[in-house]
Design a protein around this motif. Structure first.
Motif, PDB file in Angstrom:
ATOM      1  N   TYR A  95       0.827  -1.218   0.000  1.00 56.03           N
ATOM      2  CA  TYR A  95       0.000   0.000   0.000  1.00 56.03           C
ATOM      3  C   TYR A  95       0.855   1.259   0.000  1.00 56.03           C
ATOM      4  O   TYR A  95       0.525   2.241  -0.672  1.00 56.03           O
ATOM      5  N   VAL A  96       1.943   1.240   0.778  1.00 61.17           N
ATOM      6  CA  VAL A  96       2.801   2.435   0.818  1.00 61.17           C
ATOM      7  C   VAL A  96       3.347   2.714  -0.587  1.00 61.17           C
ATOM      8  O   VAL A  96       3.340   3.862  -1.057  1.00 61.17           O
ATOM      9  N   ASN A  98       1.997   1.859  -3.392  1.00 64.61           N
ATOM     10  CA  ASN A  98       0.879   2.354  -4.220  1.00 64.61           C
ATOM     11  C   ASN A  98       0.662   3.848  -4.010  1.00 64.61           C
ATOM     12  O   ASN A  98       0.510   4.605  -4.967  1.00 64.61           O
ATOM     13  N   VAL A  99       0.631   4.253  -2.736  1.00 63.53           N
ATOM     14  CA  VAL A  99       0.363   5.665  -2.432  1.00 63.53           C
ATOM     15  C   VAL A  99       1.496   6.539  -2.966  1.00 63.53           C
ATOM     16  O   VAL A  99       1.249   7.587  -3.577  1.00 63.53           O
ATOM     17  N   LEU A 100       2.724   6.092  -2.750  1.00 63.98           N
ATOM     18  CA  LEU A 100       3.860   6.904  -3.203  1.00 63.98           C
ATOM     19  C   LEU A 100       3.854   7.053  -4.724  1.00 63.98           C
ATOM     20  O   LEU A 100       4.194   8.103  -5.256  1.00 63.98           O
ATOM     21  N   GLY A 102       1.118   6.862  -6.576  1.00 63.27           N
ATOM     22  CA  GLY A 102      -0.056   7.690  -6.868  1.00 63.27           C
ATOM     23  C   GLY A 102      -0.558   7.544  -8.293  1.00 63.27           C
ATOM     24  O   GLY A 102      -0.971   6.465  -8.717  1.00 63.27           O
ATOM     25  N   PHE A 103      -0.516   8.622  -9.045  1.00 66.04           N
ATOM     26  CA  PHE A 103      -1.061   8.586 -10.412  1.00 66.04           C
ATOM     27  C   PHE A 103      -0.273   7.658 -11.339  1.00 66.04           C
ATOM     28  O   PHE A 103      -0.818   7.164 -12.319  1.00 66.04           O
ATOM     29  N   TRP A 105       0.683   4.779 -10.482  1.00 64.85           N
ATOM     30  CA  TRP A 105       0.051   3.483 -10.219  1.00 64.85           C
ATOM     31  C   TRP A 105      -1.287   3.390 -10.964  1.00 64.85           C
ATOM     32  O   TRP A 105      -1.592   2.385 -11.587  1.00 64.85           O
ATOM     33  N   TRP A 171      11.758   4.925   0.734  1.00 65.99           N
ATOM     34  CA  TRP A 171      10.482   5.630   0.874  1.00 65.99           C
ATOM     35  C   TRP A 171      10.640   7.131   1.132  1.00 65.99           C
ATOM     36  O   TRP A 171       9.948   7.926   0.480  1.00 65.99           O
ATOM     37  N   ARG A 175       9.167   9.937  -1.370  1.00 62.49           N
ATOM     38  CA  ARG A 175       8.192  10.920  -0.904  1.00 62.49           C
ATOM     39  C   ARG A 175       8.675  12.342  -1.214  1.00 62.49           C
ATOM     40  O   ARG A 175       7.878  13.209  -1.592  1.00 62.49           O
TER      41      ARG A 175
ATOM     42  N   TYR B   4       0.002   5.354   7.206  1.00 65.44           N
ATOM     43  CA  TYR B   4       0.280   5.374   5.769  1.00 65.44           C
ATOM     44  C   TYR B   4       0.431   6.796   5.258  1.00 65.44           C
ATOM     45  O   TYR B   4      -0.174   7.722   5.819  1.00 65.44           O
ATOM     46  N   PRO B   5       1.199   6.975   4.186  1.00 71.04           N
ATOM     47  CA  PRO B   5       1.283   8.317   3.596  1.00 71.04           C
ATOM     48  C   PRO B   5      -0.070   8.695   2.994  1.00 71.04           C
ATOM     49  O   PRO B   5      -0.852   7.820   2.625  1.00 71.04           O
ATOM     50  N   TRP B   7      -2.460  10.652   0.091  1.00 67.30           N
ATOM     51  CA  TRP B   7      -2.384  10.889  -1.358  1.00 67.30           C
ATOM     52  C   TRP B   7      -3.118  12.183  -1.650  1.00 67.30           C
ATOM     53  O   TRP B   7      -4.318  12.283  -1.409  1.00 67.30           O
ATOM     54  N   ILE B  86      -4.971   3.499  -2.413  1.00 70.27           N
ATOM     55  CA  ILE B  86      -4.163   4.703  -2.194  1.00 70.27           C
ATOM     56  C   ILE B  86      -4.954   5.836  -1.535  1.00 70.27           C
ATOM     57  O   ILE B  86      -4.379   6.708  -0.913  1.00 70.27           O
ATOM     58  N   TRP B 344       4.373   9.615   8.685  1.00 67.66           N
ATOM     59  CA  TRP B 344       4.509  10.089   7.303  1.00 67.66           C
ATOM     60  C   TRP B 344       4.192  11.571   7.174  1.00 67.66           C
ATOM     61  O   TRP B 344       4.758  12.264   6.339  1.00 67.66           O
TER      62      TRP B 344
END
Lengths: 375, 447
Positions: A95-96, A98-100, A102-103, A105, A171, A175, B4-5, B7, B86, B344
């Protein structure tokens, strides 16, 4: 830095670790079978459009185009299962990443959508009837290149995600800066990992060509197509063995040491996988000499399936080793849901039986005499 | 906690990205399920009455299903996974760890659906009629089972039932709104498939006026169950938590209006289908079929919007708040503070390189930005513009009491003050335009 790694979900694992890991490995390998054809096949289709036209190229092209949409659908379907199990086992890392990303993904969806619909556009016949497909040859080649590039970009993004989720030390950098750039600059194994995925797809994709070329029987034209497939697979396997060693040597020192000292079960799957890959290379060599030899085709396919499964297992072992200092699977609290597992198994077995029946009906419908691939 | 970070999606917010992908997917997925029944039933009828026109149409319709359902539907389905992971990471993890085996079952049905769909499409005139119909029914059954399983998981989020106490997955799946959700969705699926069939019939070049009318009148039967929308919606309503009922019955005007619109529009379309298309056997043209389909789609999306909206302030009712905080964690965060529990958030992002975000900004990002996007969707500034500084501080401390669809604000007194400072600065910084607009605002009109 380690406090950036989220804890495992307090709800725990709904099944024993071994069961979830097994399902992850098996479904990932199945996904690779179809994905490899979609990826490598889309490049082979480009190649078939270049140079002088010939009957065998046309035949192979038509047959590949008939199979490709189904293969893409099954690649998506079989991709969902490992996506599910990786979230259960390694969600806090996945998940981390995925979030990092972002678009980046989410871009996978757009690329897949564009690629898939373009394949259908390329399959379409002209409305006035006949066998002619839409668009002129140069435009068709351009569209094929677009499909192949889209699928390659998807592979690139999946590799980036895998590398980012398995390197928590990247990470903060991801970020603060470009998430994709940080992975490709800093994760030493990203390049060989991507090439391993890309070139490996030609190894499996080439075997698909052999089967596709010969599935209505062996004649001179079919044999030419099958020979191309065997050669693609042979060359890819040879390069893959070299890239595999590059990949191995690019691992972090501690991880490499654990693999070389048999401190992880991944050592066994790796060694066996390499040995079988050498066997596959030999089988492919002989197959390229006699592409319509049925027994050789079966041997090569069985070896390829075994190598794929073993490399999928090695891949999971590598994930465990790369994340060892942050998290190990035995740290999960296991709260097994036996009832739902049993219901799932019943549904799975019944589902397989139905799929087998559906495949049989469809096969017989398209091959009225019930002919098996002949040699 | 906030492990979690986050978005950040300018103007829209992550929630709206999920909503956009999910809305498209729901419509296509509904069509895919309903289309299975339309094909299977239609083929049975066409073969029985030797209706070559209907049979030809169904062949074309199966191609539409293939192109829409198997490409767009499948990819947007994966898209929901991608986007929720996300934008609502913690909720996704909880759903996965609770329902993995139900999702695995759903995957088996999806696999059967895909293989059956391809088998059906590619074997027209290549297998006996009975076998082809069996393929169609296999597709329809698998697609509906997929809907059945997903309904249990979606309804769990609004009515987790006994699960909040027992943590038993069966309590989670067999939750109070599960049966009415299945019923409502089944009706919607059939209606959308019927309406798409009318649209396709109008677009078909091979059908003449009489043929189109015949296909439209047949497809209208799939709209007639819409008259059940009212009793099914009442059943659904009866099973909702009290706060959700309060929101629908006036606590949130938007929810009430969308709920009513969904039911009324669906029922009217159903009545029109029965009296106009089935009994009077009327023809509808391309524009009208498109209009009816649009109304049905908006009605479906309205009901989805209500389902999502009345869940507030939770993502998983009575357990996980919409800002990602578990209910039982409130006391700990109030005691320790937000910042020590959000590693985060204190990292400088690319845009903030050279200086990390301030405490108030961090609190805004963690607790407000899931629903309120600065300068964008549901912007907070217009909502607090009429407030004085004292009222702002007062309201923030009891926001969950003043507006029950909002989660409580958490943090130490210093952190809360920092958030109030940040919000005040945002309000002040919105300039003269804001002052002007504030004069026209009705007190308490914000939400």
């Amino acid at each position: 830095m380690t406090n950036l790694v989220p804890g495992p979900d307090p709800l725990g694992l709904p099944a024993p670790v071994w069961l979830l890991v097994t399902l992850l490995v098996v479904t990932h390998a199945l996904h690779m079978v179809f994905m490899n054809f979609a990826l490598a096949g889309s490049w082979v289709l480009c190649a078939l459009m270049v140079g002088r036209e010939s009957e065998w190229k046309k035949m192979l092209y038509e047959r590949m185009m008939a199979v490709l949409p189904v293969a893409i659908s099954l690649a998506i379907t079989f991709g969902i299962a490992p996506l599910l199990f990786v979230q259960v086992l390694y969600g806090q890392f996945f998940y981390v990443a995925n979030v990092l990303l972002g678009f980046f993904w989410l871009a996978i969806l757009a690329l897949l959508m564009v690629g898939f619909y373009t394949v259908y556009a390329l399959k379409a016949r002209r409305p006035e009837g006949g066998e002619k497909r839409i668009a002129a040859r140069p435009l068709r080649l351009l569209l094929h290149l677009g499909v192949a590039s889209a699928f390659t970009a998807i592979a690139f993004l999946f590799t980036t995600n895998a590398a980012l989720s398995q390197h928590p030390e990247l990470w903060p950098l991801a970020r603060a800066g470009s998430p994709v750039g940080s992975v490709w600059r800093e994760a030493g194994l990203a390049v060989p990992r991507f090439l391993h995925n890309l070139v490996g797809s030609f190894g499996i994709g080439g075997l698909w060509l052999v089967w596709i070329a010969l599935f209505r029987g062996s004649d001179e034209e079919a044999e030419k197509g099958a020979r191309l497939g065997a050669m693609v697979s042979l060359v890819a396997t040879a390069i893959q063995i070299v890239i595999g060693f590059w990949y191995l040597l690019s691992l972090p020192e501690g991880v490499l040491k654990r693999f070389l000292t048999f401190a992880t079960p991944g050592s066994f799957s790796l060694i066996l996988g390499i040995l079988l890959a050498v066997g596959l290379f030999l089988a492919l060599f002989f197959l390229s000499q006699a592409p319509s030899h049925a027994r050789l085709r079966w041997i090569a396919s069985a070896l390829a399936a075994a190598v794929l499964l073993l490399m999928s297992a090695t891949n999971e072992a590598l994930r465990e080793e790369l994340l060892r200092e942050h998290f190990t699977l035995p740290e999960w609290t296991v709260r097994t849901q036996w009832g739902p597992i049993l219901v799932f198994l019943a549904v799975f077995v019944a589902g397989l039986a139905v799929v087998a029946w559906l495949a049989r009906v469809a096969w017989r419908a398209h091959n009225p005499r019930g002919a098996e691939p002949s040699s | 906690m906030w492990e979690y970070p986050d978005w950040n999606v300018p103007r829209l917010g992550g929630g709206m990205v999920i909503a956009a992908i999910a809305t498209i997917h729901v419509l296509v997925a509904h069509f895919s399920v309903g289309a299975g029944f339309l094909l299977a039933i239609g083929e049975g009828r066409a073969r029985k009455t030797q209706d070559a026109v209907l049979l030809d149409f169904l062949r074309l319709f199966s191609k539409v299903l293939l192109l829409a359902g198997f490409v767009f539907g499948a990819i947007t389905g994966v898209g929901i996974w991608f986007s929720i992971s996300i934008a609502s990471t913690r909720a996704t993890s909880m759903l996965i760890h609770t329902f993995v085996w139900f999702w695995a079952m759903e995957w088996v049905f999806f696999l059967v659906e895909i293989v059956a769909g391809y088998a059906y499409y590619t074997t027209w005139d290549k297998v006996p009629g009975t076998v082809h119909r069996a393929l169609g029914w296999t597709y329809a059954a698998a697609a509906w089972m997929s809907l059945f399983l997903i309904s249990g998981i979606l309804s769990f989020m609004l009515t987790p039932g006994e699960w909040t106490e027992t943590r038993d997955v069966w309590d989670a799946f067999l939750n109070p709104t599960f049966p009415p959700t299945v019923a409502l969705r089944t009706v919607s699926c059939l209606a959308i498939a019927g309406l798409v069939a009318m649209l396709v019939a109008n677009l078909s070049r091979s059908l003449d006026r009489e043929g189109k009318t015949r296909v439209i009148n047949f497809s209208a039967w799939f709209l007639s169950p819409l008259v059940l929308m009212l009793p099914f919606a009442a059943w659904y309503f009866a099973e909702l938590p009290q706060l959700a009922k309060d929101l629908i019955t006036g606590g949130a005007v938007a929810m009430m209006m969308f709920f009513l619109f969904g039911i009324v529009a669906s029922t009217l379309v159903g009545l029109y289908a029965y009296f106009g298309l089935i009994r009077a056997r009327r023809y509808i043209n391309l524009e009208t079929s498109l209009l009816l389909l649009s109304i049905a789609m908006i009605a479906t999306v309205s009901m989805e919007f209500v389902r999502e909206g009345v869940r507030k302030p939770y993502l998983i009712y009575d357990h996980l708040y919409s800002n990602g905080l578990v209910k039982s964690e409130i006391e700990k965060v109030n005691r320790e503070g937000v910042l020590p529990n959000a590693p985060w958030a204190t990292l400088a992002t690319r845009a903030e390189a050279g200086g990390g975000p301030r405490t108030g900004e961090i609190l805004f990002n963690l607790q407000c930005s899931q629903c309120h996007v600065l300068g964008g969707f549901n912007d907070l500034v217009p909502l607090i513009r009429p407030w004085s500084r004292e009222l702002l501080v007062y309201n923030l401390d009891r926001i969950h009491e003043l507006k029950p669809f909002m989660p409580p604000l958490v943090g130490t007194p210093e952190e809360r003050r920092a958030l109030a400072d940040t919000l005040w600065e945002l309000k002040e910084g919105s300039g003269d335009r804001g002052e002007e607009a504030a004069g026209n605002d009705q007190p308490g009109s914000g939400s």
